[in-house]
Design an enzyme around this catalytic site. Structure first.
Site, mmCIF file in Angstrom:
data_model
loop_
_atom_site.group_PDB
_atom_site.id
_atom_site.type_symbol
_atom_site.label_atom_id
_atom_site.label_comp_id
_atom_site.label_asym_id
_atom_site.label_seq_id
_atom_site.Cartn_x
_atom_site.Cartn_y
_atom_site.Cartn_z
ATOM 1 N N TYR A 50 0.746 -1.269 -0.120
ATOM 2 C CA TYR A 50 -0.158 -0.145 -0.101
ATOM 3 C C TYR A 50 0.708 1.377 -0.170
ATOM 4 O O TYR A 50 0.406 2.470 -0.229
ATOM 5 C CB TYR A 50 -0.735 -0.038 1.093
ATOM 6 C CG TYR A 50 -2.377 0.101 0.740
ATOM 7 C CD1 TYR A 50 -2.870 -1.183 0.444
ATOM 8 C CD2 TYR A 50 -3.015 1.150 0.647
ATOM 9 C CE1 TYR A 50 -4.082 -1.105 0.100
ATOM 10 C CE2 TYR A 50 -4.372 1.091 0.499
ATOM 11 C CZ TYR A 50 -4.838 -0.183 0.171
ATOM 12 O OH TYR A 50 -6.385 -0.116 -0.403
ATOM 13 N N LYS A 80 1.071 -13.839 5.591
ATOM 14 C CA LYS A 80 1.289 -14.894 4.780
ATOM 15 C C LYS A 80 2.859 -15.410 4.785
ATOM 16 O O LYS A 80 3.499 -15.102 3.903
ATOM 17 C CB LYS A 80 0.901 -14.290 3.178
ATOM 18 C CG LYS A 80 1.002 -15.435 2.019
ATOM 19 C CD LYS A 80 -0.372 -16.376 2.020
ATOM 20 C CE LYS A 80 -0.072 -17.494 1.019
ATOM 21 N NZ LYS A 80 -1.386 -18.352 1.067
ATOM 22 N N ASP A 121 -5.181 -16.828 3.780
ATOM 23 C CA ASP A 121 -6.141 -17.359 2.976
ATOM 24 C C ASP A 121 -7.201 -18.098 3.663
ATOM 25 O O ASP A 121 -8.515 -18.241 3.535
ATOM 26 C CB ASP A 121 -5.719 -18.238 1.875
ATOM 27 C CG ASP A 121 -4.173 -18.943 2.087
ATOM 28 O OD1 ASP A 121 -3.849 -18.808 3.171
ATOM 29 O OD2 ASP A 121 -3.690 -19.797 1.245
ATOM 30 N N ASP A 152 -7.037 -4.203 4.249
ATOM 31 C CA ASP A 152 -8.039 -3.640 3.362
ATOM 32 C C ASP A 152 -8.962 -4.675 2.885
ATOM 33 O O ASP A 152 -10.214 -4.469 2.825
ATOM 34 C CB ASP A 152 -7.209 -3.255 2.273
ATOM 35 C CG ASP A 152 -8.158 -2.363 1.208
ATOM 36 O OD1 ASP A 152 -8.756 -1.741 1.592
ATOM 37 O OD2 ASP A 152 -7.811 -2.472 -0.075
#
Ligand code: NAI
Length: 335
Positions: free
Chosen positions: A122, A169, A202, A226
């Site tokens: 971002y 992740k 995920d 987000d």
């Protein structure tokens, strides 16, 4: 009390007008300093984030902000990201709660999303290495990860929350997200009273869709924060009902999770609830707890009654009729 008001664009001016009207109905002496941002400011002042706007927030320390459009692919960089960076609003707080009378997939959801607000993909640091190859840098620093983790655990402790889940992740991005996870774990060790665990992003998305009630506070890097925020909004009735706050050490900007919704802008269709709930967070932030409770009671009464609902919640009422109904409830609670 002086508050900086950024109406924004798209549905921004409609929802901010509705919320200002409701807050004024509480009788609080609020003085609004209005400032433009984004395309409107670009046309008038040649910049998307004019210095007087930043000065106003630095002085007042509190702002209420409508959404601002960011052109996709080309054009100016995000005003929202720029504002967060300029004022070092490092924490994005998004409480996601089931509301009475709001049709939704789930009931009794009560989650708090804490999103790091200044780094990650971002940061928008991108360059073309050779024609046809672009590199986007995912920035992660120990300082920012530690700061957001501490914010999440402090928030949990102050609000009687029992668990903080770090979302990452780190199995693939072993260095970047590894640093995030490591930093959260180090901070967690200082808060033995709060349960701490983690999920890969995920798997987290799937678990949120299957069983959102089992989570409490989530702490995430910027981009995952987000995406997961919008997913969580979908669990409780959509983007029209989820508030947000961008918090730093010196300033706070309150804004809904949703964007400028160009598909419904200017048609009196937008639901002002998300910005109103953001304004309730703002009232609590400035210590106006009684006014916050009164607005919540009026909003809950109108939503539960169900006669006046915006289109996104299955009703036919417009933005202003919905605001009228809340103002009428506030007036009734006075008498
Ligand atoms: P969006 O949140 O504006 O809209 C997504 C969908 O939700 C649309 O169908 C819209 O009609 C609906 N929706 C959103 N808010 C609603 C409300 N209050 N009441 C009823 N329905 C509502 O997301 P989108 O279309 O991806 O983004 C539009 C623009 O907003 C983009 O330029 C984006 O960059 C900007 N944006 C700005 C944000 C901010 O200022 N903080 C945050 C998110 C997006």
């Amino acid at each position: 009390m002086k508050i900086t008001l950024i109406p924004g664009d798209g549905i921004g001016p409609e929802v901010t007008a509705a919320v200002v009207r409701i807050l004024e109905r509480t009788g609080l002496a609020l003085e609004w300093e209005r400032h433009e941002a984004g395309a409107v400011a670009l046309e008038r002042y040649g910049v998307t984030l004019p210095e007087p706007l930043l000065e106003s927030i630095r002085r007042n320390k509190v702002a209420l902000k409508g959404p601002v459009t960011t052109p996709v692919g080309t054009g100016f960089t995000s005003v929202n990201v720029g504002l967060r960076k300029a004022l070092d609003l490092f924490a994005n707080l998004r409480p996601v709660r089931s509301l009475p009378g709001v049709p939704a997939r789930y009931e009794h959801v009560d989650l708090v999303i804490v999103r790091e607000n200044t780094e990650d993909l971002y940061a928008g640091i991108e360059h073309e290495v050779v024609p046809g190859v672009v590199e986007s840098l995912k920035i992660t620093t120990a300082a920012s990860c530690t700061r957001i983790a501490r914010f999440a655990f402090d928030y949990a402790r102050a609000h009687g929350r029992r668990r903080v889940t770090a979302v990452h992740k780190a199995n693939i991005m072993k260095m970047g997200d590894g640093l995030f996870l490591d930093s959260v774990r180090k901070v967690a060790a200082e808060y033995p009273d709060i349960v701490s665990d983690d999920r890969i992003v995920d798997a987290m998305c799937m678990q949120l869709v299957l069983d959102p009630q089992k989570f409490d506070v989530l702490v995430l890097p910027n981009l995952f924060g987000d995406i997961v925020s919008d997913l969580c909004a979908g669990l409780v009735g959509g983007l029209g009902v989820v508030p947000g706050a961008n918090l730093g050490s010196d300033a706070a900007v309150f804004e809904a999770v949703h964007g400028s919704a160009p598909d419904i802008a200017g048609r009196d269709l937008a639901n002002p609830t998300a910005l109103l709930l953001s304004a309730v967070l703002m009232l609590r932030h400035i210590g106006e707890h009684a006014a916050a409770e009164r607005v919540m009671a009026a909003l809950s009464a109108v939503l539960t009654d169900g006669q006046v609902r915006t289109r996104d919640l299955g009703g036919t009422a417009g933005t202003s009729a919905f605001a009228d109904a809340i103002c009428a409830r506030l007036a009734r609670s006075e008498s």
